[in-house]
Design an enzyme around this catalytic site. Structure first.
Site, PDB file in Angstrom:
ATOM      1  N   ALA A  36     -14.301 -18.818 -31.343  1.00  0.00           N
ATOM      2  CA  ALA A  36     -14.761 -18.406 -32.672  1.00  0.00           C
ATOM      3  C   ALA A  36     -16.115 -19.057 -32.998  1.00  0.00           C
ATOM      4  O   ALA A  36     -17.019 -18.401 -33.507  1.00  0.00           O
ATOM      5  CB  ALA A  36     -13.729 -18.780 -33.724  1.00  0.00           C
ATOM      6  N   GLU A  37     -16.248 -20.336 -32.662  1.00  0.00           N
ATOM      7  CA  GLU A  37     -17.531 -21.005 -32.912  1.00  0.00           C
ATOM      8  C   GLU A  37     -18.648 -20.359 -32.108  1.00  0.00           C
ATOM      9  O   GLU A  37     -19.753 -20.148 -32.592  1.00  0.00           O
ATOM     10  CB  GLU A  37     -17.434 -22.482 -32.493  1.00  0.00           C
ATOM     11  CG  GLU A  37     -16.784 -23.387 -33.507  1.00  0.00           C
ATOM     12  CD  GLU A  37     -16.576 -24.766 -32.896  1.00  0.00           C
ATOM     13  OE1 GLU A  37     -17.427 -25.638 -33.127  1.00  0.00           O
ATOM     14  OE2 GLU A  37     -15.577 -24.950 -32.177  1.00  0.00           O
ATOM     15  N   GLU A 116     -15.172 -21.010   3.397  1.00  0.00           N
ATOM     16  CA  GLU A 116     -15.147 -20.480   2.023  1.00  0.00           C
ATOM     17  C   GLU A 116     -14.079 -19.395   1.934  1.00  0.00           C
ATOM     18  O   GLU A 116     -13.786 -18.747   2.924  1.00  0.00           O
ATOM     19  CB  GLU A 116     -16.506 -19.836   1.683  1.00  0.00           C
ATOM     20  CG  GLU A 116     -17.668 -20.791   1.756  1.00  0.00           C
ATOM     21  CD  GLU A 116     -19.015 -20.065   1.812  1.00  0.00           C
ATOM     22  OE1 GLU A 116     -19.046 -18.813   1.710  1.00  0.00           O
ATOM     23  OE2 GLU A 116     -20.030 -20.761   1.975  1.00  0.00           O
ATOM     24  N   LYS A 118     -12.820 -15.750   1.341  1.00  0.00           N
ATOM     25  CA  LYS A 118     -13.475 -14.444   1.403  1.00  0.00           C
ATOM     26  C   LYS A 118     -13.026 -13.669   0.178  1.00  0.00           C
ATOM     27  O   LYS A 118     -11.935 -13.106   0.137  1.00  0.00           O
ATOM     28  CB  LYS A 118     -13.098 -13.705   2.679  1.00  0.00           C
ATOM     29  CG  LYS A 118     -13.887 -12.419   2.866  1.00  0.00           C
ATOM     30  CD  LYS A 118     -13.643 -11.847   4.246  1.00  0.00           C
ATOM     31  CE  LYS A 118     -14.535 -10.651   4.553  1.00  0.00           C
ATOM     32  NZ  LYS A 118     -14.452  -9.578   3.590  1.00  0.00           N
ATOM     33  N   ASP A 120     -12.573 -10.876  -2.494  1.00  0.00           N
ATOM     34  CA  ASP A 120     -12.512  -9.432  -2.345  1.00  0.00           C
ATOM     35  C   ASP A 120     -13.183  -8.748  -3.528  1.00  0.00           C
ATOM     36  O   ASP A 120     -12.550  -8.440  -4.531  1.00  0.00           O
ATOM     37  CB  ASP A 120     -11.039  -9.013  -2.244  1.00  0.00           C
ATOM     38  CG  ASP A 120     -10.909  -7.654  -1.584  1.00  0.00           C
ATOM     39  OD1 ASP A 120     -11.931  -7.124  -1.121  1.00  0.00           O
ATOM     40  OD2 ASP A 120      -9.782  -7.131  -1.552  1.00  0.00           O
ATOM     41  N   TYR A 228     -22.486 -17.048  -2.284  1.00  0.00           N
ATOM     42  CA  TYR A 228     -22.131 -17.565  -0.954  1.00  0.00           C
ATOM     43  C   TYR A 228     -23.279 -17.611   0.042  1.00  0.00           C
ATOM     44  O   TYR A 228     -23.114 -18.084   1.144  1.00  0.00           O
ATOM     45  CB  TYR A 228     -20.945 -16.795  -0.365  1.00  0.00           C
ATOM     46  CG  TYR A 228     -21.170 -15.304  -0.227  1.00  0.00           C
ATOM     47  CD1 TYR A 228     -22.141 -14.800   0.630  1.00  0.00           C
ATOM     48  CD2 TYR A 228     -20.400 -14.409  -0.956  1.00  0.00           C
ATOM     49  CE1 TYR A 228     -22.343 -13.448   0.744  1.00  0.00           C
ATOM     50  CE2 TYR A 228     -20.591 -13.046  -0.837  1.00  0.00           C
ATOM     51  CZ  TYR A 228     -21.577 -12.568   0.011  1.00  0.00           C
ATOM     52  OH  TYR A 228     -21.788 -11.228   0.120  1.00  0.00           O
ATOM     53  N   LYS A 317      -9.325 -12.980   8.721  1.00  0.00           N
ATOM     54  CA  LYS A 317      -8.626 -12.231   7.669  1.00  0.00           C
ATOM     55  C   LYS A 317      -7.173 -12.675   7.489  1.00  0.00           C
ATOM     56  O   LYS A 317      -6.534 -13.124   8.439  1.00  0.00           O
ATOM     57  CB  LYS A 317      -8.637 -10.736   8.024  1.00  0.00           C
ATOM     58  CG  LYS A 317     -10.023 -10.161   8.234  1.00  0.00           C
ATOM     59  CD  LYS A 317     -10.708  -9.861   6.929  1.00  0.00           C
ATOM     60  CE  LYS A 317     -10.121  -8.635   6.291  1.00  0.00           C
ATOM     61  NZ  LYS A 317     -11.029  -7.518   6.186  1.00  0.00           N
ATOM     62  N   CYS A 411       4.039  21.084 -20.299  1.00  0.00           N
ATOM     63  CA  CYS A 411       4.620  19.755 -20.455  1.00  0.00           C
ATOM     64  C   CYS A 411       6.103  19.823 -20.080  1.00  0.00           C
ATOM     65  O   CYS A 411       6.831  20.664 -20.618  1.00  0.00           O
ATOM     66  CB  CYS A 411       4.457  19.287 -21.894  1.00  0.00           C
ATOM     67  SG  CYS A 411       5.405  17.800 -22.263  1.00  0.00           S
ATOM     68  N   CYS A 414       8.208  19.236 -23.621  1.00  0.00           N
ATOM     69  CA  CYS A 414       8.228  20.159 -24.762  1.00  0.00           C
ATOM     70  C   CYS A 414       7.803  21.578 -24.401  1.00  0.00           C
ATOM     71  O   CYS A 414       7.872  22.479 -25.227  1.00  0.00           O
ATOM     72  CB  CYS A 414       7.359  19.622 -25.892  1.00  0.00           C
ATOM     73  SG  CYS A 414       5.598  19.669 -25.530  1.00  0.00           S
ATOM     74  N   CYS A 429      -0.446  16.752 -22.431  1.00  0.00           N
ATOM     75  CA  CYS A 429       0.315  17.617 -23.308  1.00  0.00           C
ATOM     76  C   CYS A 429      -0.371  17.490 -24.669  1.00  0.00           C
ATOM     77  O   CYS A 429      -0.447  16.400 -25.220  1.00  0.00           O
ATOM     78  CB  CYS A 429       1.758  17.139 -23.387  1.00  0.00           C
ATOM     79  SG  CYS A 429       2.627  17.829 -24.805  1.00  0.00           S
ATOM     80  N   CYS A 434       5.204  16.381 -29.509  1.00  0.00           N
ATOM     81  CA  CYS A 434       6.024  16.388 -28.294  1.00  0.00           C
ATOM     82  C   CYS A 434       6.963  15.187 -28.339  1.00  0.00           C
ATOM     83  O   CYS A 434       6.540  14.057 -28.575  1.00  0.00           O
ATOM     84  CB  CYS A 434       5.122  16.301 -27.064  1.00  0.00           C
ATOM     85  SG  CYS A 434       6.009  15.959 -25.540  1.00  0.00           S
TER      86      CYS A 434
HETATM   87  S1  IVH Z   1     -21.159 -14.280   4.107  1.00  0.00           S
HETATM   88  C1  IVH Z   1     -24.525 -13.289   6.599  1.00  0.00           C
HETATM   89  N1  IVH Z   1     -19.313 -15.383   2.583  1.00  0.00           N
HETATM   90  O1  IVH Z   1     -17.488 -10.097   2.868  1.00  0.00           O
HETATM   91  C2  IVH Z   1     -23.217 -13.516   5.983  1.00  0.00           C
HETATM   92  N2  IVH Z   1     -19.395 -13.021   2.706  1.00  0.00           N
HETATM   93  O2  IVH Z   1     -17.005  -8.516   5.271  1.00  0.00           O
HETATM   94  C3  IVH Z   1     -22.771 -12.384   5.165  1.00  0.00           C
HETATM   95  N3  IVH Z   1     -17.735 -11.890   1.323  1.00  0.00           N
HETATM   96  O3  IVH Z   1     -20.515  -8.340   2.808  1.00  0.00           O
HETATM   97  C4  IVH Z   1     -21.654 -12.602   4.288  1.00  0.00           C
HETATM   98  N4  IVH Z   1     -16.827 -13.694   0.478  1.00  0.00           N
HETATM   99  O4  IVH Z   1     -19.445  -8.998   0.581  1.00  0.00           O
HETATM  100  C5  IVH Z   1     -19.833 -14.233   3.045  1.00  0.00           C
HETATM  101  N5  IVH Z   1     -17.769 -16.494   1.268  1.00  0.00           N
HETATM  102  C6  IVH Z   1     -18.286 -15.357   1.718  1.00  0.00           C
HETATM  103  C7  IVH Z   1     -17.801 -14.086   1.320  1.00  0.00           C
HETATM  104  C8  IVH Z   1     -18.378 -12.938   1.860  1.00  0.00           C
HETATM  105  C9  IVH Z   1     -16.810 -12.377   0.495  1.00  0.00           C
HETATM  106  C10 IVH Z   1     -17.938 -10.449   1.587  1.00  0.00           C
HETATM  107  C11 IVH Z   1     -19.374 -10.014   1.535  1.00  0.00           C
HETATM  108  C12 IVH Z   1     -19.671  -9.437   2.878  1.00  0.00           C
HETATM  109  C13 IVH Z   1     -18.307  -9.059   3.348  1.00  0.00           C
HETATM  110  C14 IVH Z   1     -18.250  -8.964   4.852  1.00  0.00           C
END
Ligand code: IVH
Length: 669
Positions: A36-37, A116, A118, A120, A228, A317, A411, A414, A429, A434
């Site tokens: 709110a602030e 890191e 990945k 999505d 990233y 993955k 529908c 109805c 519809c 209905c």
């Molecule tokens: S590095 C040169 N780091 O995954 C390196 N990609 O399947 C390029 N992505 O196109 C990507 N988290 O959109 C990197 N920690 C991460 C990521 C990451 C998600 C995605 C990114 C990339 C796709 C490749």
């Protein structure tokens, strides 16, 4: 009116303050002030900038609300392409990748990695010159992408200006825009409750949000960002490794390096992967694996790139969360807004711990696009926590008896001819009377997040409508025990209980009231935003479309629906009847106190006298924060029955712990 000089000074101060709070909130996740602030400050800045349009700058925090629609996106080309990643599907493939790297560049290829999550989402590039955001673009084919600067600018965690006295003259960063699971579930739940299109996953919703020609729509979506990669920097040589880059990015005020870890060798990489996989469900956003990168830029350079992916990085993955089952039939559900939604009846199958026997097919275009037939074997997945979804058919398993689906012309409830408006994917519809719609509207009105009328579930609502006792939510308030008693399975006692519950529901909150009205696209979150901005239903009724569209979390589509709803004479009449029958609400403003300001609560275990959501709402109303995981920022943990690991962690960290009774005592005082 204040002299312009004074306003200019105030504008500058407000911008500095707002930037500071944006950073605390979106990047550090540790806000100092209440929403709110913050809103008050923000609105004041908007007011001053409206008064002096010549003082508006492109890096003002107000420029995050979107601009006039564009007609298309310009194509940009880049010198350093945005690469993709090679995948490793299991540990053996990761080991193979690493051994190859060692063969290619020697020992250095075997140690010092940065791992890191990945994320999505959708890859983008953002460019800063002298610390000011000048361009944002999609990855496209890697070399050329689309200029989506206006949309990128609305993403809250992406600063319009870098922090620090001397930012790089040129900085090109790459990262992933994504949406958190909770935000996704909320938006999707809203969509489905309203019979609107639901999205398969956060990534689709993110991609859709970024492709909007109207950036105000993008601005209304709660998008997040994770940096990233470094695409270029001038003067060169300021950072010499991925880890240094992540640290520097954080100093520039960018969201970078969340959950990242430096791993000196393959053993550490494997435990990082295992740990993240185990915690996958608890992370606030969806990840589909782990990215492993050679840390040192010199070594990266030695390893070099292939056409589309670097040799110095790999994406290991996670296994997919999909299951196979068969579509037994396709039913049509009629929603509150009249939307006819095809729903697949499935052979029941467990997906991620829940048995799924229905899955939405969204609308006929989706069925067509995915090529789904009745009787097909299909892959299904749970989209977030809410609606299971059919991903794709498995044509190889067809036996020739599968049938095409056809949307009914009328529908199914109805019999009114169904309509599909041009440009809309939804068939509706159109008959507001209905029975299915009427029942859904009343059920929604009485539902848990709305007026929460105990005992007013699907069955009773159906009985009331079938008996002609209710056509409209306002009719509920005029029911008597005598009306209910003749209904099947309704004894005198239970009739009285229902009437009492209806009576009690008349004292509610503005948020619940707004939500209960069932305005298309207005879910509980939007209702909350509206209740915070407008303190009475009359004020909301008079709001203009333009004003509504400018609210964070609202946007033009919802704004149009709200105005349309309140413009309708039937709706206005219902509203008047509700108020005349004694409906009263507390407003969000008068409700708030600062009693628990500065505290951060975590509720764990089972509470017996309220739900966790209610407990969280109680502390938020008192100026505190509520989060779902225990960290060093947590100040109070409330442990219900069967509290487990969160309680243990709190004790380990020496955080104040209380039970439910003590908590109730605390909020009472
Ligand atoms: S590095 C040169 N780091 O995954 C390196 N990609 O399947 C390029 N992505 O196109 C990507 N988290 O959109 C990197 N920690 C991460 C990521 C990451 C998600 C995605 C990114 C990339 C796709 C490749």
């Amino acid at each position: 009116m204040a002299p312009k000089r004074a306003d200019a000074k105030e504008i500058e101060n407000l911008r500095d303050e707002i930037r500071r709070h944006n950073h605390r909130y979106y990047v550090l996740g540790d806000p100092l002030i209440s929403d709110a602030e913050y809103d008050r400050m923000f609105r004041r800045l908007v007011e001053l900038e409206n008064r002096h349009p010549d003082l508006v700058t492109s890096d003002s925090p107000t420029q995050k609300v979107g601009a006039e629609p564009q007609t298309g996106f310009r194509v940009i080309t880049r010198e350093t392409p945005m690469l993709s990643l090679e995948n490793a599907m299991d540990e053996a493939e990761f080991v193979e990748w690493r051994e190859r790297l060692i063969r290619e560049i020697g020992e250095a290829g075997g140690r010092d990695y940065v791992c890191e999550p990945k994320v999505d989402g959708v890859a983008v590039e953002v460019i800063y010159r002298d610390g000011v955001l000048v361009q944002g673009a999609t990855r496209g084919d890697g070399t050329s992408g689309e200029d989506i600067t206006v949309n990128i600018k609305t993403v809250r965690p992406i600063p319009l200006r870098l922090r620090g006295k001397k930012p790089p003259a040129y900085l090109n960063i790459r990262g992933e825009i994504f949406m958190g699971k909770k935000d996704f579930d909320r938006l999707n739940k809203q969509q489905s409750e309203l019979g609107e299109k639901v999205y398969a996953n956060p990534r689709n919703l993110t991609a859709g949000s970024l492709k909007q020609l109207d950036s105000r729509v993008t601005a209304s979506r709660p998008l997040k960002f994770a940096v990233y990669g470094l695409g270029g920097i001038e003067p060169a040589g300021q950072v010499s490794s991925q880890w240094e880059f992540l640290v520097a990015a954080k100093d520039w005020g960018l969201p970078a390096g969340l959950y990242a870890k430096r791993c000196p060798g393959s053993e550490e990489v494997v435990s990082y992967y295992t740990e993240l996989l185990e915690n996958r469900e608890n992370l606030p956003f969806e990840i589909d694996g782990v990215v492993i990168k050679l840390n040192d830029f010199g070594h990266q350079h030695e390893a070099g790139n292939r056409a589309r992916s670097p040799r110095w990085a790999v994406a290991w993955k996670f296994p997919a969360q999909q299951e196979r089952t068969r579509i037994l039939g396709i039913d049509i559900q009629v929603g509150r807004t009249g939307a006819l939604t095809p729903v697949a009846r499935l052979e029941p199958v467990p997906v991620g711990g829940v048995v799924v026997s229905n899955a939405t097919l969204h609308n006929e275009d989706e069925i067509e696009k995915k090529g789904i037939l009745i009787g097909d074997w299909v892959f299904i997945r749970r989209a977030g926590d809410v609606i299971p979804e059919v991903v794709s058919p498995i044509p190889e398993l067809r036996v020739g008896k599968e049938k095409r689906f056809k949307m009914p012309r009328t529908c199914p409830v109805c019999g009114t001819p169904a309509v599909r408006e041009e440009g809309e994917a939804v068939t509706r519809c159109p008959n507001l009377e209905c029975e299915a719609q009427v029942k859904e509207r009343i059920r929604h009105f009485a539902s848990r997040d709305a007026l929460d009328i105990e005992g007013m579930g699907e069955k009773l609502v159906a009985q009331l409508v079938d008996a002609g006792l209710a056509k409209n939510p306002a009719d509920l308030f005029e029911l008597t025990a005598g009306d209910l008693e003749p209904l099947e399975r309704m004894a005198e006692k239970s009739a009285e209980n229902v009437i009492r519950a209806i009576e009690e529901s008349k004292t509610t909150t503005l948020t619940r009231f707004i939500f209960a009205l069932g305005v298309r696209n207005v879910g509980i979150t939007v209702a909350e935003i509206l209740a915070e901005r407008y303190s009475t239903i009359d004020a909301l009724r008079d709001a203009t479309e333009e004003e509504l569209a400018g609210l964070y979390g609202v946007g033009p589509v919802i704004a149009r629906e709200v105005v349309r709803f309140f413009g309708d004479i039937h709706n206005r009449a219902t509203l008047d009847r509700l108020i005349r029958s004694g409906l009263r609400y507390e407003t969000a403003e008068t409700d708030r106190t600062e009693q628990l300001a500065g505290e951060t609560f975590v509720f764990t275990g089972t509470l017996t006298r309220m739900t966790r959501e209610e407990a969280e709402a109680e502390v938020k109303r008192r100026g505190a924060k509520a989060t779902r995981s225990v960290s060093s920022k947590t100040t109070i943990v409330v442990a219900g029955e069967k509290a487990g690991s969160k309680l243990a962690k709190a004790q380990k960290l020496g955080i104040r712990v209380m039970d439910e009774d003590q908590f109730l005592e605390l909020i009472k005082s």
